[in-house]
Design a protein around this motif. Structure first.
Motif, PDB file in Angstrom:
ATOM      1  N   ALA A 133       0.854  -1.195   0.000  1.00  0.00           N
ATOM      2  CA  ALA A 133       0.000   0.000   0.000  1.00  0.00           C
ATOM      3  C   ALA A 133       0.883   1.236   0.000  1.00  0.00           C
ATOM      4  CB  ALA A 133      -0.899  -0.022   1.226  1.00  0.00           C
ATOM      5  N   ARG A 134       0.458   2.243  -0.734  1.00  0.00           N
ATOM      6  CA  ARG A 134       1.236   3.480  -0.819  1.00  0.00           C
ATOM      7  C   ARG A 134       0.440   4.537  -1.583  1.00  0.00           C
ATOM      8  NH1 ARG A 134       2.089   0.442  -4.969  1.00  0.00           N
ATOM      9  NH2 ARG A 134       2.816   1.200  -6.964  1.00  0.00           N
ATOM     10  N   TRP A 135       0.959   5.762  -1.582  1.00  0.00           N
ATOM     11  CA  TRP A 135       0.365   6.829  -2.377  1.00  0.00           C
ATOM     12  C   TRP A 135       0.843   6.692  -3.810  1.00  0.00           C
ATOM     13  CZ3 TRP A 135      -3.470   9.599  -0.578  1.00  0.00           C
ATOM     14  CH2 TRP A 135      -3.604   9.760   0.796  1.00  0.00           C
ATOM     15  N   ILE A 136      -0.082   6.780  -4.751  1.00  0.00           N
ATOM     16  CA  ILE A 136       0.288   6.708  -6.164  1.00  0.00           C
ATOM     17  C   ILE A 136      -0.278   7.932  -6.887  1.00  0.00           C
ATOM     18  CG2 ILE A 136       0.443   4.185  -6.229  1.00  0.00           C
ATOM     19  CD1 ILE A 136      -2.344   4.186  -7.582  1.00  0.00           C
ATOM     20  N   PRO A 137       0.409   8.380  -7.948  1.00  0.00           N
ATOM     21  CA  PRO A 137      -0.093   9.535  -8.709  1.00  0.00           C
ATOM     22  C   PRO A 137      -1.446   9.231  -9.341  1.00  0.00           C
ATOM     23  CG  PRO A 137       2.169   9.020  -9.309  1.00  0.00           C
ATOM     24  CD  PRO A 137       1.687   7.898  -8.459  1.00  0.00           C
ATOM     25  N   LYS A 138      -2.273  10.256  -9.382  1.00  0.00           N
ATOM     26  CA  LYS A 138      -3.606  10.104  -9.964  1.00  0.00           C
ATOM     27  C   LYS A 138      -3.994  11.426 -10.608  1.00  0.00           C
ATOM     28  CE  LYS A 138      -8.449   9.722  -8.802  1.00  0.00           C
ATOM     29  NZ  LYS A 138      -9.435   9.923  -7.802  1.00  0.00           N
ATOM     30  N   GLU A 139      -4.581  11.368 -11.773  1.00  0.00           N
ATOM     31  CA  GLU A 139      -5.082  12.579 -12.410  1.00  0.00           C
ATOM     32  C   GLU A 139      -6.472  12.868 -11.866  1.00  0.00           C
ATOM     33  OE1 GLU A 139      -6.344  14.388 -16.762  1.00  0.00           O
ATOM     34  OE2 GLU A 139      -5.484  12.387 -16.635  1.00  0.00           O
ATOM     35  N   ASN A 140      -6.684  14.080 -11.401  1.00  0.00           N
ATOM     36  CA  ASN A 140      -7.996  14.485 -10.926  1.00  0.00           C
ATOM     37  C   ASN A 140      -8.780  14.994 -12.132  1.00  0.00           C
ATOM     38  OD1 ASN A 140     -10.246  15.611  -9.760  1.00  0.00           O
ATOM     39  ND2 ASN A 140      -9.132  16.353  -7.979  1.00  0.00           N
ATOM     40  N   LYS A 141      -9.481  14.082 -12.792  1.00  0.00           N
ATOM     41  CA  LYS A 141     -10.168  14.409 -14.041  1.00  0.00           C
ATOM     42  C   LYS A 141     -11.213  15.512 -13.858  1.00  0.00           C
ATOM     43  CE  LYS A 141      -9.565   9.811 -15.949  1.00  0.00           C
ATOM     44  NZ  LYS A 141      -8.556   9.775 -16.832  1.00  0.00           N
ATOM     45  N   LEU A 142     -11.854  15.561 -12.680  1.00  0.00           N
ATOM     46  CA  LEU A 142     -12.874  16.573 -12.449  1.00  0.00           C
ATOM     47  C   LEU A 142     -12.283  17.981 -12.550  1.00  0.00           C
ATOM     48  CD1 LEU A 142     -15.781  17.254 -11.660  1.00  0.00           C
ATOM     49  CD2 LEU A 142     -15.073  17.115  -9.283  1.00  0.00           C
ATOM     50  N   LEU A 143     -11.068  18.159 -12.005  1.00  0.00           N
ATOM     51  CA  LEU A 143     -10.455  19.483 -12.042  1.00  0.00           C
ATOM     52  C   LEU A 143     -10.008  19.887 -13.433  1.00  0.00           C
ATOM     53  CD1 LEU A 143      -8.294  19.501  -8.803  1.00  0.00           C
ATOM     54  CD2 LEU A 143     -10.455  20.661  -9.210  1.00  0.00           C
ATOM     55  N   TYR A 144      -9.652  18.919 -14.256  1.00  0.00           N
ATOM     56  CA  TYR A 144      -9.075  19.246 -15.540  1.00  0.00           C
ATOM     57  C   TYR A 144     -10.024  19.043 -16.715  1.00  0.00           C
ATOM     58  CZ  TYR A 144      -5.032  19.360 -12.592  1.00  0.00           C
ATOM     59  OH  TYR A 144      -4.167  19.662 -11.576  1.00  0.00           O
ATOM     60  N   ASP A 145     -11.231  18.601 -16.452  1.00  0.00           N
ATOM     61  CA  ASP A 145     -12.211  18.430 -17.519  1.00  0.00           C
ATOM     62  C   ASP A 145     -13.067  19.699 -17.579  1.00  0.00           C
ATOM     63  OD1 ASP A 145     -14.187  17.756 -19.309  1.00  0.00           O
ATOM     64  OD2 ASP A 145     -14.632  15.811 -18.392  1.00  0.00           O
ATOM     65  N   ASN A 146     -12.565  20.687 -18.314  1.00  0.00           N
ATOM     66  CA  ASN A 146     -13.253  21.978 -18.363  1.00  0.00           C
ATOM     67  C   ASN A 146     -14.614  21.892 -19.020  1.00  0.00           C
ATOM     68  OD1 ASN A 146     -11.392  23.517 -16.958  1.00  0.00           O
ATOM     69  ND2 ASN A 146     -10.142  23.839 -18.779  1.00  0.00           N
ATOM     70  N   ASP A 147     -14.774  20.968 -19.978  1.00  0.00           N
ATOM     71  CA  ASP A 147     -16.086  20.813 -20.608  1.00  0.00           C
ATOM     72  C   ASP A 147     -17.123  20.386 -19.573  1.00  0.00           C
ATOM     73  OD1 ASP A 147     -15.078  21.520 -23.088  1.00  0.00           O
ATOM     74  OD2 ASP A 147     -14.633  19.442 -23.637  1.00  0.00           O
ATOM     75  N   GLN A 148     -16.757  19.442 -18.707  1.00  0.00           N
ATOM     76  CA  GLN A 148     -17.679  18.991 -17.660  1.00  0.00           C
ATOM     77  C   GLN A 148     -17.941  20.105 -16.650  1.00  0.00           C
ATOM     78  OE1 GLN A 148     -19.431  16.078 -17.577  1.00  0.00           O
ATOM     79  NE2 GLN A 148     -20.518  17.063 -15.906  1.00  0.00           N
ATOM     80  N   ARG A 149     -16.890  20.855 -16.299  1.00  0.00           N
ATOM     81  CA  ARG A 149     -17.066  21.960 -15.350  1.00  0.00           C
ATOM     82  C   ARG A 149     -18.042  22.991 -15.914  1.00  0.00           C
ATOM     83  NH1 ARG A 149     -11.546  23.764 -12.593  1.00  0.00           N
ATOM     84  NH2 ARG A 149     -13.050  24.895 -11.344  1.00  0.00           N
ATOM     85  N   LEU A 150     -17.945  23.275 -17.213  1.00  0.00           N
ATOM     86  CA  LEU A 150     -18.875  24.221 -17.821  1.00  0.00           C
ATOM     87  C   LEU A 150     -20.303  23.687 -17.815  1.00  0.00           C
ATOM     88  CD1 LEU A 150     -16.768  25.541 -20.832  1.00  0.00           C
ATOM     89  CD2 LEU A 150     -17.473  26.821 -18.797  1.00  0.00           C
ATOM     90  N   ARG A 151     -20.468  22.380 -18.043  1.00  0.00           N
ATOM     91  CA  ARG A 151     -21.811  21.786 -17.999  1.00  0.00           C
ATOM     92  C   ARG A 151     -22.398  21.850 -16.590  1.00  0.00           C
ATOM     93  NH1 ARG A 151     -19.418  18.240 -21.749  1.00  0.00           N
ATOM     94  NH2 ARG A 151     -18.815  16.759 -20.146  1.00  0.00           N
ATOM     95  N   ASP A 152     -21.553  21.713 -15.566  1.00  0.00           N
ATOM     96  CA  ASP A 152     -22.019  21.714 -14.172  1.00  0.00           C
ATOM     97  C   ASP A 152     -22.193  23.118 -13.595  1.00  0.00           C
ATOM     98  OD1 ASP A 152     -21.924  18.974 -14.247  1.00  0.00           O
ATOM     99  OD2 ASP A 152     -20.022  18.809 -13.169  1.00  0.00           O
ATOM    100  N   ALA A 153     -21.686  24.127 -14.300  1.00  0.00           N
ATOM    101  CA  ALA A 153     -21.702  25.491 -13.769  1.00  0.00           C
ATOM    102  C   ALA A 153     -23.133  26.008 -13.624  1.00  0.00           C
ATOM    103  CB  ALA A 153     -20.900  26.412 -14.681  1.00  0.00           C
TER     104      ALA A 153
END
Length: 124
Positions: free
Chosen positions: A17-37
């Motif tokens: 078990a350990r910390w592994i890199p992960k992309e936070n898709k919610l933060l970087y998916d601007n199209d989705q952010r605009l739809r949720d705005a």
């Protein structure tokens, strides 16, 4: 900006078990952010925000009044933070009024960290 997630032991690869890199898709998916705005109205002005930004704004407003003896000044553009009961000022004006010394343009705080954070010794 790198985000991480906790990975329990993965038996398929036998990794601990350990910390592994992960992309936070919610933060970087601007199209989705605009739809949720959605639109919010603060002090008579309308703004378009996404749920995460509005959540952070509401947390700041809730926390702003919880520090006894700490003066809070809303320096957000046009006072849009919306923290009721706090004075609003331009950031430049608040700094001029409340800083004990003038901070020169381009001045860096790094050389002063040992004075600000006592645990830092010898600039390391």
């Amino acid at each position: 900006c790198q985000d991480f997630e906790w990975a329990e032991q993965r038996s398929d690869k036998g990794l601990p078990a350990r910390w592994i890199p992960k992309e936070n898709k919610l933060l970087y998916d601007n199209d989705q952010r605009l739809r949720d705005a959605f639109d919010v109205e603060i002090k008579g002005k309308k703004f378009r925000v996404d749920p995460e930004l509005d959540m952070y704004r509401r947390i700041l407003v809730d926390v702003a009044g919880s520090f006894d003896g700490v003066s809070v000044i809303d320096c957000s553009e046009g006072g849009v933070l919306g923290a009721a009961g706090f004075p609003t000022k331009r950031l430049k004006d608040a700094l001029v009024e409340h800083c004990s010394r003038v901070i020169e343009p381009g001045e860096s705080v790094v050389p002063h960290l040992p004075l600000i954070i006592p645990e830092i010794k010898g600039g390391n």
